[in-house]
Scaffold this motif. Structure first.
Motif, short mmCIF file in Angstrom:
data_model
loop_
_atom_site.label_atom_id
_atom_site.label_comp_id
_atom_site.label_asym_id
_atom_site.label_seq_id
_atom_site.Cartn_x
_atom_site.Cartn_y
_atom_site.Cartn_z
N UNK A 86 25.46 41.15 41.16
CA UNK A 86 25.72 40.18 42.22
C UNK A 86 24.66 39.08 42.22
N UNK A 87 23.41 39.48 41.99
CA UNK A 87 22.32 38.50 41.97
C UNK A 87 22.46 37.54 40.80
N UNK A 88 22.79 38.08 39.62
CA UNK A 88 23.00 37.20 38.46
C UNK A 88 24.17 36.26 38.70
N UNK A 89 25.23 36.75 39.31
CA UNK A 89 26.39 35.90 39.60
C UNK A 89 26.01 34.79 40.58
N UNK A 90 25.16 35.12 41.55
CA UNK A 90 24.71 34.13 42.52
C UNK A 90 23.91 33.03 41.82
N UNK A 91 23.03 33.42 40.91
CA UNK A 91 22.23 32.43 40.16
C UNK A 91 23.15 31.50 39.37
N UNK A 93 26.25 30.75 39.91
CA UNK A 93 27.00 29.87 40.81
C UNK A 93 26.11 28.74 41.31
N UNK A 94 24.87 29.05 41.67
CA UNK A 94 23.95 28.02 42.14
C UNK A 94 23.65 27.00 41.03
N UNK A 95 23.59 27.47 39.79
CA UNK A 95 23.39 26.54 38.67
C UNK A 95 24.64 25.69 38.45
N UNK A 96 25.80 26.32 38.56
CA UNK A 96 27.06 25.59 38.34
C UNK A 96 27.21 24.44 39.33
N UNK A 117 17.32 22.00 43.71
CA UNK A 117 17.50 20.56 43.63
C UNK A 117 17.23 19.92 44.99
N UNK A 118 17.18 18.60 44.99
CA UNK A 118 16.97 17.87 46.24
C UNK A 118 18.07 18.19 47.25
N UNK A 119 19.31 18.37 46.76
CA UNK A 119 20.43 18.69 47.66
C UNK A 119 20.22 20.03 48.35
#
Length: 293
Positions: A86-91, A93-96, A117-119
């Motif tokens: 789940x943690x890897x999937x979260x990372x 998604x955040x990168x995507x 990121x700034x956002x």
């Protein structure tokens, strides 16, 4: 001096302040649904705070103190917030969605530091501002102005908030109806929606009308499956936490006094953690300490 949980939970202005905060949360979601969804379930919310704390506490001279995928996974597992997968999937998604990117200057290709990121930081800042305003509305203090005058405080403040959240039993183990929604996609937004519609003059009644009529309209606005949302509401209805004054789906919804109390208690716990972190941060700044936590 920071407000305690007891100070906040017993404050007569809390219902109005919490409702204003819920409405502000909904406005933030409407302004940027994708970014707001990062904080919209309990698990994602805690993972985001863990990752941000690692970023603010990073030490480029020590790879063991960098925000890397491996480090983030280790800390998330350490706190039993989510599984490795789940943690890897979260990372990913955040990168995507460009909420985290590779940090510049990584000398070792095997260790790829990450950074928000700034956002992502703008979303965090907005979240902090909303809660500081709620605290100010309770006691008339000037936390919001203090933070806006020193936005660099975020680097010290957020890790202290994260520490408080991940170590809090009430945060980690919410009450029954609150817990029901924390695992729903955008469940936090659903609860904010329910509380934002409450008629405050009826707080204290066994059934508190919300003014909400249509599940379908909200599901479409939330981009959530109407069937999935209706199922969760039925689960909440089975607990006696929500219902309809007349025909289901064609009359005003109500929330139970118990569920309303769960929501307010959860907000009071969170606000007390944020205020304790803010007071400690201000103290550190006043003493000249540069340590983020």
């Amino acid at each position: 001096m920071a407000l305690t949980f007891e100070d906040i939970a017993g404050h007569p202005a809390l219902p109005a302040c919490i409702q204003a905060q819920a409405r502000a949360m909904l406005q933030a979601y409407q302004g940027n649904p994708r970014a707001s969804s990062v904080f919209a379930t309990q698990q994602r919310w805690l993972m985001a705070h863990i990752g941000l704390a690692l970023h603010f506490r990073r030490d480029p001279s020590d790879y063991r103190k960098e925000l890397t995928a491996a480090h983030f996974v280790d800390v998330t597992l350490q706190h039993s917030v989510a599984s490795r997968n789940t943690t890897h999937a979260f990372i990913k998604e955040m990168q995507h969605y460009k909420f985290i990117v590779d940090a510049p200057g990584g000398d070792d290709a095997r260790i790829r530091p990450l950074q928000p990121t700034a956002a992502a930081l703008a979303e965090l800042t907005g979240w902090v501002l909303m809660h500081l305003k709620t605290l100010d509305d309770l006691d008339g203090a000037d936390r919001l102005a203090t933070f806006q005058a020193r936005p660099q405080m975020l680097a010290q403040l957020q890790p202290l908030i994260a520490d408080g959240l991940v170590s809090s039993v009430p945060v980690r183990e919410p009450e029954r109806t609150f817990s029901l929604f924390t695992w729903l996609n955008n469940g936090g937004v659903v609860m904010d929606w329910l509380i934002a519609g409450v008629e405050l003059e009826n707080v204290g009644r066994e059934r508190i009308p919300t003014g909400i009529l249509s599940i379908g309209d909200f599901a479409r606005w939330l981009k959530l499956s109407r069937t999935h949302l209706a199922r969760k509401l039925r689960d909440a209805e089975a607990l006696g936490s929500v219902g309809w004054l007349g025909r289901r789906g064609h009359s005003v919804m109500w929330v139970s006094d118990e569920f309303y109390g769960e929501y307010v208690t959860a907000q009071a716990v969170k606000l007390a953690i944020i205020d304790a972190a803010f007071a400690a941060c201000v103290k550190n700044v006043a003493s000249g300490s540069a340590s983020p936590g």
